[in-house]
Motif scaffolding. Structure first.
Motif, PDB file in Angstrom:
ATOM      1  N   ASP A  11       0.178 -10.300   7.187  1.00 45.24           N
ATOM      2  CA  ASP A  11       1.044  -9.375   6.458  1.00 45.24           C
ATOM      3  C   ASP A  11       0.705  -7.901   6.714  1.00 45.24           C
ATOM      4  N   ILE A  12      -0.545  -7.643   7.123  1.00 41.10           N
ATOM      5  CA  ILE A  12      -0.982  -6.256   7.314  1.00 41.10           C
ATOM      6  C   ILE A  12      -1.428  -6.054   8.759  1.00 41.10           C
ATOM      7  N   LYS A  13      -0.651  -5.283   9.473  1.00 37.25           N
ATOM      8  CA  LYS A  13      -0.988  -4.985  10.865  1.00 37.25           C
ATOM      9  C   LYS A  13      -0.991  -3.479  11.152  1.00 37.25           C
ATOM     10  N   SER A  14      -0.625  -2.687  10.142  1.00 37.56           N
ATOM     11  CA  SER A  14      -0.595  -1.240  10.294  1.00 37.56           C
ATOM     12  C   SER A  14      -0.853  -0.600   8.940  1.00 37.56           C
ATOM     13  N   LYS A  64       1.613  -0.794   1.799  1.00 40.90           N
ATOM     14  CA  LYS A  64       2.458  -0.519   0.642  1.00 40.90           C
ATOM     15  C   LYS A  64       2.571  -1.758  -0.251  1.00 40.90           C
ATOM     16  N   GLY A  65       2.170  -1.589  -1.505  1.00 37.21           N
ATOM     17  CA  GLY A  65       2.232  -2.682  -2.467  1.00 37.21           C
ATOM     18  C   GLY A  65       1.090  -3.666  -2.380  1.00 37.21           C
ATOM     19  N   LYS A  66       0.167  -3.468  -1.437  1.00 32.17           N
ATOM     20  CA  LYS A  66      -0.987  -4.361  -1.273  1.00 32.17           C
ATOM     21  C   LYS A  66      -2.215  -3.772  -1.977  1.00 32.17           C
ATOM     22  N   LYS A  67      -3.213  -4.625  -2.236  1.00 29.63           N
ATOM     23  CA  LYS A  67      -4.455  -4.183  -2.861  1.00 29.63           C
ATOM     24  C   LYS A  67      -5.450  -3.747  -1.786  1.00 29.63           C
ATOM     25  N   SER A  68      -5.943  -2.515  -1.923  1.00 29.69           N
ATOM     26  CA  SER A  68      -6.908  -1.992  -0.958  1.00 29.69           C
ATOM     27  C   SER A  68      -8.204  -1.627  -1.682  1.00 29.69           C
ATOM     28  N   ALA A  69      -9.314  -2.206  -1.244  1.00 26.19           N
ATOM     29  CA  ALA A  69     -10.614  -1.970  -1.875  1.00 26.19           C
ATOM     30  C   ALA A  69     -11.194  -0.657  -1.377  1.00 26.19           C
ATOM     31  N   GLN A  70     -11.367   0.298  -2.281  1.00 23.79           N
ATOM     32  CA  GLN A  70     -11.777   1.645  -1.873  1.00 23.79           C
ATOM     33  C   GLN A  70     -12.692   2.311  -2.898  1.00 23.79           C
ATOM     34  N   SER A  71     -13.571   3.164  -2.394  1.00 18.10           N
ATOM     35  CA  SER A  71     -14.249   4.113  -3.261  1.00 18.10           C
ATOM     36  C   SER A  71     -13.193   5.137  -3.678  1.00 18.10           C
ATOM     37  N   SER A 121     -13.112   8.796  -2.325  1.00 19.15           N
ATOM     38  CA  SER A 121     -13.316   9.024  -0.892  1.00 19.15           C
ATOM     39  C   SER A 121     -12.010   9.399  -0.195  1.00 19.15           C
ATOM     40  N   ASN A 122     -12.146   9.985   0.994  1.00 16.88           N
ATOM     41  CA  ASN A 122     -10.969  10.283   1.811  1.00 16.88           C
ATOM     42  C   ASN A 122     -10.245   8.997   2.203  1.00 16.88           C
ATOM     43  N   PHE A 123     -11.016   7.914   2.375  1.00 15.59           N
ATOM     44  CA  PHE A 123     -10.392   6.634   2.728  1.00 15.59           C
ATOM     45  C   PHE A 123      -9.495   6.148   1.592  1.00 15.59           C
ATOM     46  N   GLY A 124      -9.970   6.338   0.359  1.00 14.51           N
ATOM     47  CA  GLY A 124      -9.162   5.961  -0.791  1.00 14.51           C
ATOM     48  C   GLY A 124      -7.862   6.748  -0.854  1.00 14.51           C
ATOM     49  N   LYS A 125      -7.948   8.025  -0.509  1.00 10.18           N
ATOM     50  CA  LYS A 125      -6.749   8.870  -0.504  1.00 10.18           C
ATOM     51  C   LYS A 125      -5.760   8.413   0.571  1.00 10.18           C
ATOM     52  N   LEU A 126      -6.286   7.977   1.717  1.00  8.01           N
ATOM     53  CA  LEU A 126      -5.417   7.466   2.779  1.00  8.01           C
ATOM     54  C   LEU A 126      -4.685   6.205   2.318  1.00  8.01           C
ATOM     55  N   ALA A 127      -5.422   5.309   1.661  1.00  6.56           N
ATOM     56  CA  ALA A 127      -4.814   4.064   1.180  1.00  6.56           C
ATOM     57  C   ALA A 127      -3.751   4.355   0.123  1.00  6.56           C
ATOM     58  N   GLU A 128      -4.059   5.288  -0.773  1.00  2.00           N
ATOM     59  CA  GLU A 128      -3.109   5.643  -1.821  1.00  2.00           C
ATOM     60  C   GLU A 128      -1.845   6.255  -1.221  1.00  2.00           C
ATOM     61  N   ALA A 129      -2.031   7.108  -0.201  1.00  2.00           N
ATOM     62  CA  ALA A 129      -0.888   7.744   0.465  1.00  2.00           C
ATOM     63  C   ALA A 129      -0.009   6.709   1.158  1.00  2.00           C
ATOM     64  N   ALA A 130      -0.616   5.595   1.573  1.00  2.00           N
ATOM     65  CA  ALA A 130       0.145   4.528   2.231  1.00  2.00           C
ATOM     66  C   ALA A 130       0.857   3.627   1.230  1.00  2.00           C
ATOM     67  N   GLY A 131       0.632   3.869  -0.058  1.00  2.00           N
ATOM     68  CA  GLY A 131       1.316   3.090  -1.085  1.00  2.00           C
ATOM     69  C   GLY A 131       0.553   1.888  -1.586  1.00  2.00           C
ATOM     70  N   ALA A 132      -0.749   1.841  -1.287  1.00  5.79           N
ATOM     71  CA  ALA A 132      -1.556   0.695  -1.720  1.00  5.79           C
ATOM     72  C   ALA A 132      -1.937   0.818  -3.191  1.00  5.79           C
ATOM     73  N   GLU A 133      -2.208  -0.330  -3.790  1.00  9.75           N
ATOM     74  CA  GLU A 133      -2.796  -0.378  -5.128  1.00  9.75           C
ATOM     75  C   GLU A 133      -4.314  -0.398  -4.928  1.00  9.75           C
ATOM     76  N   ARG A 184     -10.058 -10.850  -3.045  1.00  8.65           N
ATOM     77  CA  ARG A 184      -9.726 -10.091  -4.258  1.00  8.65           C
ATOM     78  C   ARG A 184      -9.065  -8.760  -3.896  1.00  8.65           C
ATOM     79  N   ALA A 185      -9.072  -8.456  -2.608  1.00  4.19           N
ATOM     80  CA  ALA A 185      -8.326  -7.305  -2.084  1.00  4.19           C
ATOM     81  C   ALA A 185      -7.743  -7.729  -0.743  1.00  4.19           C
ATOM     82  N   ASP A 186      -6.619  -7.126  -0.399  1.00  2.00           N
ATOM     83  CA  ASP A 186      -5.968  -7.484   0.862  1.00  2.00           C
ATOM     84  C   ASP A 186      -6.572  -6.761   2.055  1.00  2.00           C
ATOM     85  N   ALA A 187      -7.134  -5.581   1.797  1.00  5.27           N
ATOM     86  CA  ALA A 187      -7.612  -4.756   2.911  1.00  5.27           C
ATOM     87  C   ALA A 187      -8.550  -3.675   2.398  1.00  5.27           C
TER      88      ALA A 187
END
Length: 257
Positions: free
Chosen positions: A132-135, A140-147, A150-162, A180-183
């Motif tokens: 389901d996740i290749k880019s 968008k709409g997926k769960k992303s495990a992040q600090s 962090s800048n990585f968390g901001k990138l995931a949020e900008a992509a529409g991740a939960e 427990r997280a998709d990515a």
């Protein structure tokens, strides 16, 4: 007025104290001492840390020793906490810092840097078999495990991740492994180190950001001869295969670009 002369002299002395070192002065001192003093943390695996025998080891440690050898001197490592590590240059506790110091415009205002010797990128990591996740857009709409900060968390949020909050890379990977997280979006170097330690772990990189963040050897401004000598040493260890050997040992591939 007679007081002007001593005042002028004092001002000249003060000004001289704040001027950069004369060209070649630091390099000459290092050559004369036969040692280059290197500031490092000693607590930041796989770059600079202590092994089970309490020996200081790591990617940056081996790079430092290789550079010192090319300069014709020995490497002396002086450990310190990150918060005061770069400030130790100002106090002349050491000649350079080798500790994955990112090359930033703010730091370049006050310090000199070698040419970059390692690059890291933001990568998108998923559990193997996830179709389901290749880019980054697929987050968008997926769960992303992040600090969360962090800048990585901001990138995931900008992509529409939960976002699923974590304490860092290790916990993020565990959440992906246990579904427990998709990515997770994280650092490419941390991922390479993890796969080197746990090659069978069923996680993989499916996308990476094109822009890399670079780290360099940081030193005081004012001695371009020392900067040039360090740059030549870095070029030499890349040309003779030393860099590749060190890089392969810690990451399984060339991490210079």
């Amino acid at each position: 007025m007679r007081w002007l002369k001593p005042l002028a002299a004092a001002l000249l002395i003060q000004a001289a104290a704040t001027l950069p070192a004369l060209a070649g002065e630091n390099l000459d001192a290092i050559k004369s001492a036969g040692t280059i003093r290197i500031g490092t943390e000693g607590t930041y695996s796989p770059f600079t840390f202590h092994n089970s025998s309490n020996e200081l080891v790591g990617f940056d440690v081996e790079i430092g020793r290789a550079v010192a050898e090319k300069l014709g001197v020995k490497a002396e490592f002086i450990e310190g906490k990150w918060d005061g590590l770069i400030a130790g240059l100002d106090a002349k506790r050491y000649d350079v810092v080798i500790n994955q110091v990112g090359i930033t415009e703010a730091r370049k205002q006050k310090y000199a840097f070698s040419e970059p010797y390692i690059a890291s990128k933001a990568v998108l990591i998923v559990r193997e078999g996830n179709e389901d996740i290749k880019s980054f857009e697929d987050l968008k709409g997926k769960k992303s495990a992040q600090s969360l900060t962090s800048n990585f968390g901001k990138l995931a949020e900008a992509a529409g991740a939960e976002l699923v909050g974590t304490d860092g890379f290790d916990q993020s990977i565990q959440l992906v492994l246990t579904r427990r997280a998709d990515a997770t979006i994280n650092d490419s170097l941390s991922f390479l180190d993890f796969k080197k330690q746990q090659p069978q772990a069923p996680v993989t990189v499916v996308a990476e950001k094109p822009d890399a963040d670079y780290s360099g050897i940081i030193l005081r401004k004012g001695d371009e001869d020392l900067v040039a000598a360090i740059n030549k040493a870095l070029a030499d260890i890349k040309a003779d295969g030393t860099y590749k050997t060190i890089s392969d040992k810690y990451f399984g591939q060339d991490v210079s670009k």
